[in-house]
Design an enzyme around this catalytic site. Structure first.
Site, PDB file in Angstrom:
ATOM      1  N   ASP A 106     -21.086 -53.746   4.541  1.00  0.00           N
ATOM      2  CA  ASP A 106     -20.173 -53.639   3.403  1.00  0.00           C
ATOM      3  C   ASP A 106     -20.867 -53.927   2.075  1.00  0.00           C
ATOM      4  O   ASP A 106     -20.261 -54.482   1.162  1.00  0.00           O
ATOM      5  CB  ASP A 106     -18.957 -54.574   3.579  1.00  0.00           C
ATOM      6  CG  ASP A 106     -18.271 -54.331   4.910  1.00  0.00           C
ATOM      7  OD1 ASP A 106     -18.079 -53.153   5.248  1.00  0.00           O
ATOM      8  OD2 ASP A 106     -17.971 -55.304   5.621  1.00  0.00           O
TER       9      ASP A 106
ATOM     10  N   LYS B  71     -23.243 -49.307   0.726  1.00  0.00           N
ATOM     11  CA  LYS B  71     -24.258 -48.317   1.087  1.00  0.00           C
ATOM     12  C   LYS B  71     -23.769 -46.895   0.883  1.00  0.00           C
ATOM     13  O   LYS B  71     -24.525 -46.012   0.504  1.00  0.00           O
ATOM     14  CB  LYS B  71     -24.653 -48.482   2.568  1.00  0.00           C
ATOM     15  CG  LYS B  71     -25.352 -49.769   2.879  1.00  0.00           C
ATOM     16  CD  LYS B  71     -25.722 -49.859   4.350  1.00  0.00           C
ATOM     17  CE  LYS B  71     -24.538 -49.964   5.274  1.00  0.00           C
ATOM     18  NZ  LYS B  71     -23.719 -51.175   5.123  1.00  0.00           N
TER      19      LYS B  71
ATOM     20  N   GLY C  29     -17.662 -48.128   7.886  1.00  0.00           N
ATOM     21  CA  GLY C  29     -16.744 -47.510   6.926  1.00  0.00           C
ATOM     22  C   GLY C  29     -17.486 -47.245   5.642  1.00  0.00           C
ATOM     23  O   GLY C  29     -18.134 -48.128   5.099  1.00  0.00           O
ATOM     24  N   HIS C  30     -17.458 -46.009   5.186  1.00  0.00           N
ATOM     25  CA  HIS C  30     -18.121 -45.676   3.928  1.00  0.00           C
ATOM     26  C   HIS C  30     -17.067 -45.162   2.970  1.00  0.00           C
ATOM     27  O   HIS C  30     -16.410 -44.181   3.267  1.00  0.00           O
ATOM     28  CB  HIS C  30     -19.157 -44.573   4.117  1.00  0.00           C
ATOM     29  CG  HIS C  30     -20.181 -44.887   5.162  1.00  0.00           C
ATOM     30  ND1 HIS C  30     -21.364 -45.491   4.872  1.00  0.00           N
ATOM     31  CD2 HIS C  30     -20.162 -44.701   6.487  1.00  0.00           C
ATOM     32  CE1 HIS C  30     -22.055 -45.665   5.989  1.00  0.00           C
ATOM     33  NE2 HIS C  30     -21.333 -45.188   6.986  1.00  0.00           N
TER      34      HIS C  30
ATOM     35  N   THR D 225     -14.766 -54.377  15.917  1.00  0.00           N
ATOM     36  CA  THR D 225     -13.835 -53.403  15.350  1.00  0.00           C
ATOM     37  C   THR D 225     -12.965 -52.771  16.440  1.00  0.00           C
ATOM     38  O   THR D 225     -12.116 -51.931  16.149  1.00  0.00           O
ATOM     39  CB  THR D 225     -14.610 -52.295  14.614  1.00  0.00           C
ATOM     40  OG1 THR D 225     -15.496 -51.686  15.556  1.00  0.00           O
ATOM     41  CG2 THR D 225     -15.414 -52.858  13.445  1.00  0.00           C
TER      42      THR D 225
ATOM     43  N   GLN E 257     -23.588 -50.800   9.066  1.00  0.00           N
ATOM     44  CA  GLN E 257     -23.579 -52.268   9.202  1.00  0.00           C
ATOM     45  C   GLN E 257     -24.717 -52.869   8.336  1.00  0.00           C
ATOM     46  O   GLN E 257     -24.966 -52.362   7.273  1.00  0.00           O
ATOM     47  CB  GLN E 257     -23.686 -52.705  10.668  1.00  0.00           C
ATOM     48  CG  GLN E 257     -22.442 -52.380  11.485  1.00  0.00           C
ATOM     49  CD  GLN E 257     -22.441 -50.984  12.057  1.00  0.00           C
ATOM     50  OE1 GLN E 257     -23.420 -50.536  12.595  1.00  0.00           O
ATOM     51  NE2 GLN E 257     -21.339 -50.298  11.954  1.00  0.00           N
TER      52      GLN E 257
ATOM     53  N   THR F 235     -10.988 -51.475   9.528  1.00  0.00           N
ATOM     54  CA  THR F 235      -9.912 -52.255  10.144  1.00  0.00           C
ATOM     55  C   THR F 235      -8.979 -52.897   9.126  1.00  0.00           C
ATOM     56  O   THR F 235      -7.976 -53.498   9.509  1.00  0.00           O
ATOM     57  CB  THR F 235     -10.518 -53.388  11.015  1.00  0.00           C
ATOM     58  OG1 THR F 235     -11.366 -54.181  10.181  1.00  0.00           O
ATOM     59  CG2 THR F 235     -11.313 -52.845  12.178  1.00  0.00           C
TER      60      THR F 235
ATOM     61  N   VAL G 137     -22.164 -51.126 -11.101  1.00  0.00           N
ATOM     62  CA  VAL G 137     -21.210 -51.946 -11.858  1.00  0.00           C
ATOM     63  C   VAL G 137     -19.767 -51.447 -11.713  1.00  0.00           C
ATOM     64  O   VAL G 137     -18.895 -51.803 -12.494  1.00  0.00           O
ATOM     65  CB  VAL G 137     -21.611 -52.021 -13.361  1.00  0.00           C
ATOM     66  CG1 VAL G 137     -22.895 -52.808 -13.531  1.00  0.00           C
ATOM     67  CG2 VAL G 137     -21.744 -50.625 -13.982  1.00  0.00           C
TER      68      VAL G 137
HETATM   69  P1  IMP Z   1     -18.629 -53.928  16.618  1.00  0.00           P
HETATM   70  O1  IMP Z   1     -19.709 -53.226  15.863  1.00  0.00           O
HETATM   71  O2  IMP Z   1     -17.288 -53.251  16.517  1.00  0.00           O
HETATM   72  O3  IMP Z   1     -19.009 -54.244  18.024  1.00  0.00           O
HETATM   73  O4  IMP Z   1     -18.392 -55.368  15.915  1.00  0.00           O
HETATM   74  C1  IMP Z   1     -19.394 -56.385  15.962  1.00  0.00           C
HETATM   75  C2  IMP Z   1     -19.466 -57.147  14.644  1.00  0.00           C
HETATM   76  O5  IMP Z   1     -19.957 -56.311  13.612  1.00  0.00           O
HETATM   77  C3  IMP Z   1     -18.109 -57.642  14.140  1.00  0.00           C
HETATM   78  O6  IMP Z   1     -18.289 -58.874  13.468  1.00  0.00           O
HETATM   79  C4  IMP Z   1     -17.690 -56.584  13.137  1.00  0.00           C
HETATM   80  O7  IMP Z   1     -16.792 -57.085  12.173  1.00  0.00           O
HETATM   81  C5  IMP Z   1     -19.040 -56.248  12.531  1.00  0.00           C
HETATM   82  N1  IMP Z   1     -19.094 -54.883  11.981  1.00  0.00           N
HETATM   83  C6  IMP Z   1     -19.163 -53.731  12.656  1.00  0.00           C
HETATM   84  N2  IMP Z   1     -19.235 -52.692  11.816  1.00  0.00           N
HETATM   85  C7  IMP Z   1     -19.234 -53.210  10.579  1.00  0.00           C
HETATM   86  C8  IMP Z   1     -19.344 -52.630   9.268  1.00  0.00           C
HETATM   87  O8  IMP Z   1     -19.484 -51.420   9.084  1.00  0.00           O
HETATM   88  N3  IMP Z   1     -19.320 -53.508   8.235  1.00  0.00           N
HETATM   89  C9  IMP Z   1     -19.224 -54.839   8.405  1.00  0.00           C
HETATM   90  N4  IMP Z   1     -19.143 -55.424   9.607  1.00  0.00           N
HETATM   91  C10 IMP Z   1     -19.155 -54.611  10.679  1.00  0.00           C
END
Ligand code: IMP
Length: 424
Positions: free
Chosen positions: A13, A16, A40-41, A128, A223, A300, A413
């Protein structure tokens, strides 16, 4: 900009999507190399807001070939829905390419992700629930079903039957759930084959040819560094390698093909889900960061935990990714705070740490050691030239460069493409 890897330098987050989108203007190909629809983008173009989870951000530019590499896990229903949504808004999705070797997220992966989290109770990862972890588990235990299997109904059915034998035991005996039957799953998935046929290909070869022919290529990490399965805050991580090395294995290229590694870091830091977070502000200041920064997940909708910039973690990201430059995002959010803090070390279990600790127990007990930096207290969201930023804002950016030891080349910004300052 021949081949650039773009990675999140924090817990995801970092913004990117916006930076990829800007670089994509002059790119020929944008490749996702890990993760799936857990990412999520959000990209803002004029008045329009685009939220993508699987398809690379570069799809909004007509000259870009968006590629989903072999290192990704693909939920085909999500892929088709995203392609249809793009088509509805006049963006041609026919260019999307998906690796034949990418693994499929199956209904039992989603189910197992959700029930396992429930089972873990207070120990849960906060995933997620998109089936990401279970899909990678099957990949590494060599029980996975891949994109290419969609085009061979006999093999698909055989692999599905084999998988279900084991999954059903797990679902019923361990998690007290109902069995899943093969028939409807096979019907659903094989039903996607026709719509996906023209998109599925040998993407490693395609990427190699694109680089060989001198085109500009971006590898878009999802991520972030601290969510990496090897280098992140394990076990509170995702199940793939967002760090720069993941671009090689997840796209099928050699390290020699990479020219630049751009790390994207927020001017502060956030995390969704559980796990250690040394600079977390569980107070009014953190609450204001959430509100001003709009820190709610794209996938989410969960509230993100927020805190001051952590330069111990940032220097770690520079090291494990081999970052060559930084894009610093959301600097405008800090305009609302009079005095700023950045963490420069941690105190934990009677010792001081200036390098990111590798032991989980140390990390859990970390108390940040802060340095104070002056705030600027004026709106910077309309600034269009880096030199026009208030002195204290420039001082903040230059402080980041000093501790990271690499240049900050972009400062964001505001959410729009225009709100991006390029720094020499
Ligand atoms: P998973 O990728 O759904 O297995 O989640 C594993 C961990 O990565 C959890 O803490 C999620 O909240 C975090 N996570 C997965 N995708 C993202 C993302 O795109 N941004 C931020 N956190 C993420």
């Amino acid at each position: 900009m021949p081949a650039t890897v773009l990675v999140g330098a924090q817990w995801g987050d970092e913004g990117k999507g916006k930076i990829t989108d800007i670089l994509s203007e002059t790119a020929d190909m944008v490749i996702r190399y890990q993760g799936g629809n857990n990412a999520g983008h959000t990209i803002v173009v004029g008045e329009e807001r685009f939220a993508l989870t699987l398809i690379p951000s570069g799809v909004l530019y007509p000259q870009v070939t968006p590629v989903i590499g072999n290192g990704c896990v693909v939920d085909p229903a999500v892929l088709l829905t995203e392609m249809a949504a793009l088509a509805d808004r006049g963006i041609d999705p026919s260019r999307v390419r998906v690796s034949a070797n990418a693994h499929l997220i199956m209904p039992y992966h989603r189910k197992l992700d959700a029930v396992r989290e429930r089972y873990l109770g207070r120990q849960q990862i906060g995933t997620t629930k998109r089936g990401i972890g279970p899909a990678y588990m099957d990949k590494f235990s060599r029980d996975g079903i891949r994109m290419q299997d969609l085009f061979d109904p006999k093999i698909f059915r055989q692999k599905l039957d084999d998988a279900l034998k084991e999954k059903n035991k797990q679902l019923v005996k361990v998690y007290n759930q109902l069995e899943m039957t093969a028939e409807p799953i096979a019907d659903e998935y094989l039903g996607y084959a026709d719509a996906l046929r023209d998109h599925v290909t040998d993407t490693s070869l395609l990427i190699w040819e694109t680089i060989r022919d001198g085109n500009n290529v971006i590898f878009e990490g999802a991520q972030g560094t601290l969510l990496d399965i090897d280098h992140g805050t394990y076990p509170f991580v995702t199940s793939s390698n967002p760090t720069a090395g993941g671009a090689c294995t997840g796209a099928g290229i050699g390290p020699g093909s990479i020219d630049k590694v751009l790390g994207v870091a927020k001017a502060y830091i956030s995390r969704v889900g559980s796990g250690p977070f040394p600079t977390e502000l569980d107070n009014e200041v953190g609450e204001r960061m959430v509100e001003i920064g709009g820190e709610f997940g794209t996938v989410t909708g969960r509230r993100r935990r927020c805190g001051w910039l952590d330069t111990v973690a940032l220097r770690y990201a520079v090291r494990v990714n081999g970052l060559t430059e930084i894009a610093l995002t959301k600097l405008d959010v800090l305009s609302h705070f009079d005095a700023l803090k950045v963490a420069v070390a941690y105190d934990s279990l009677d010792s001081r740490y200036t390098e990111f600790p590798r032991q989980q127990r140390v990390l859990y007990n970390c108390q940040p050691v802060y340095e104070d930096l002056p705030g600027w207290g004026t709106d910077i969201s309309k600034v269009t030239d880096y030199e026009d930023l208030p002195e204290a804002a420039k001082q903040y950016v230059e402080y980041v460069e000093d501790v990271a030891g690499i240049p900050v080349t972009m400062v964001s910004v505001g959410p729009s493409r225009a709100a991006t300052l390029h720094k020499e």
